[in-house]
Design a protein around this motif. Sequence first.
Motif, short mmCIF file in Angstrom:
data_model
loop_
_atom_site.label_atom_id
_atom_site.label_comp_id
_atom_site.label_asym_id
_atom_site.label_seq_id
_atom_site.Cartn_x
_atom_site.Cartn_y
_atom_site.Cartn_z
N LYS A 1 -32.81 126.87 65.05
CA LYS A 1 -31.89 125.89 64.55
C LYS A 1 -30.70 126.10 64.99
N PRO A 2 -29.80 125.27 64.68
CA PRO A 2 -28.44 125.43 65.34
C PRO A 2 -27.67 126.46 64.69
N GLY A 3 -26.85 127.25 65.54
CA GLY A 3 -25.96 128.55 64.90
C GLY A 3 -27.03 129.73 64.86
N ALA A 4 -28.46 129.62 65.09
CA ALA A 4 -29.40 130.78 64.74
C ALA A 4 -28.89 131.99 65.78
N ASN A 5 -29.49 133.20 65.44
CA ASN A 5 -29.55 134.29 66.27
C ASN A 5 -30.60 135.14 65.70
N SER A 6 -31.51 135.59 66.76
CA SER A 6 -32.47 136.72 66.54
C SER A 6 -32.87 137.37 67.73
N GLY A 7 -33.85 138.03 67.58
CA GLY A 7 -34.20 138.85 68.84
C GLY A 7 -35.63 139.18 68.83
N ILE A 8 -36.14 139.99 69.84
CA ILE A 8 -37.68 140.41 70.06
C ILE A 8 -37.27 141.75 70.58
N TYR A 9 -37.55 143.00 70.05
CA TYR A 9 -37.58 144.34 70.27
C TYR A 9 -38.80 144.61 70.74
N PHE A 10 -38.53 145.55 72.12
CA PHE A 10 -39.84 146.19 72.42
C PHE A 10 -39.78 147.65 72.71
N HIS A 11 -40.68 148.41 72.77
CA HIS A 11 -40.77 149.89 72.87
C HIS A 11 -39.92 150.26 71.63
N THR A 12 -40.40 150.01 70.44
CA THR A 12 -39.43 150.46 69.24
C THR A 12 -40.12 150.78 68.34
N ILE A 13 -39.79 151.27 67.16
CA ILE A 13 -40.67 151.97 66.31
C ILE A 13 -40.09 151.49 64.79
N PHE A 14 -40.78 151.71 63.65
CA PHE A 14 -40.52 151.15 62.44
C PHE A 14 -39.32 151.81 62.02
N GLN A 15 -38.50 151.09 61.41
CA GLN A 15 -37.05 151.59 60.85
C GLN A 15 -36.71 150.76 59.51
N GLN A 16 -36.55 151.39 58.51
CA GLN A 16 -36.67 150.75 57.31
C GLN A 16 -35.43 150.03 56.92
N SER A 17 -34.24 150.16 57.74
CA SER A 17 -33.07 149.43 57.67
C SER A 17 -32.29 149.38 58.92
N GLY A 18 -31.13 148.55 59.06
CA GLY A 18 -30.33 148.55 60.28
C GLY A 18 -30.94 148.14 61.42
N TRP B 1 -21.84 135.54 72.58
CA TRP B 1 -21.95 134.72 73.64
C TRP B 1 -23.27 135.20 74.59
N ARG B 2 -23.90 136.27 74.05
CA ARG B 2 -25.24 136.78 74.66
C ARG B 2 -26.30 135.77 74.51
N ARG B 3 -26.93 134.97 75.48
CA ARG B 3 -27.69 133.74 74.98
C ARG B 3 -29.36 134.19 75.30
N THR B 4 -29.94 133.44 75.10
CA THR B 4 -31.46 133.29 75.03
C THR B 4 -32.08 134.15 76.23
N GLY B 5 -32.65 135.16 76.30
CA GLY B 5 -33.37 135.71 77.48
C GLY B 5 -32.62 136.93 78.11
N SER B 6 -31.39 137.17 77.31
CA SER B 6 -30.39 138.38 77.57
C SER B 6 -31.29 139.86 77.21
N LEU B 7 -31.25 140.94 77.87
CA LEU B 7 -31.92 142.13 77.66
C LEU B 7 -30.48 142.87 77.17
N TYR B 8 -30.67 142.64 75.81
CA TYR B 8 -29.08 142.84 75.31
C TYR B 8 -28.31 143.78 75.41
N SER B 9 -27.14 143.59 75.75
CA SER B 9 -25.97 144.74 76.33
C SER B 9 -26.26 145.56 77.35
N ILE B 10 -27.43 144.97 77.92
CA ILE B 10 -27.88 145.92 79.30
C ILE B 10 -27.76 144.70 80.39
N GLU B 11 -28.37 143.79 80.55
CA GLU B 11 -28.02 142.85 81.43
C GLU B 11 -28.13 141.34 80.66
N ASP B 12 -27.07 140.85 80.41
CA ASP B 12 -26.97 139.66 79.71
C ASP B 12 -26.76 138.33 80.29
#
Length: 243
Positions: free
Chosen positions: A118-135, A152-163
Amino acid sequence: MHPAFNLILILCCQKAVDSCRKNSLQIHTTMKKYFSCAMIIFLLASFSIPNHTNVDRWLSLFDGKSLNGWKVGDNAATFSADSGMIIVHGNTAHLFYDGDVKNHDFKNFEFKADVKTKPGANSGIYFHTIFQQSGWPAKGYEVQVNNSHSDWRRTGSLYSIEDVKEVYVKDDEWFTEYVKVQGKRVIIKINDKTVVDYTEPDNVQRPAGQEQRLISDGTFALQGHDQKSIVYFKNIMVKPLAD
């Protein structure tokens, strides 16, 4: 079983029948002989052919109706399942895959999901991660989902690594986000268009706060970013690749 072994078994059985017809007095001995032959072939086939049950084919991580096989820590109400979708809307939270596929531990893989923002939305898909209760998850990489948020980092960015700065898809429209990890190479595609092709350098040193942004192994997680963000995920699939 491999077709070649099926053919061998058929030939063995046919030969046994032919032999028995020629000499009815040797039925018991002949059948016992070829049954033993067939069993040996079957056992060899079982041990010599790799089990491809969970390798090189697409497997679903979401049953389309519940969050079974997924685990969330704080702010669990951010995630819900309805109408074949995982709906993300609420306070900051992360939903980790905790199901049976590969015992939720992936190294080399292909991943894809259909996503709608939806307009203004932000999310992400993590990989090689592990359960974390918060944060924000400390381990693994994040693949960005953001078509119009203030970040400014848009869909498809490898966040903060290759944006990625370009906007390739629109809000309120379904698109497919695809991730492939093979060795230290990460490929990200949006609707089949490659937007990131990144290879992690050997002995890479990350800055403070990103020490665990490294290729390793682990599970996937979906991000609930903030109360104003509404994002939908469906057809969440993984294809494990040989390590």
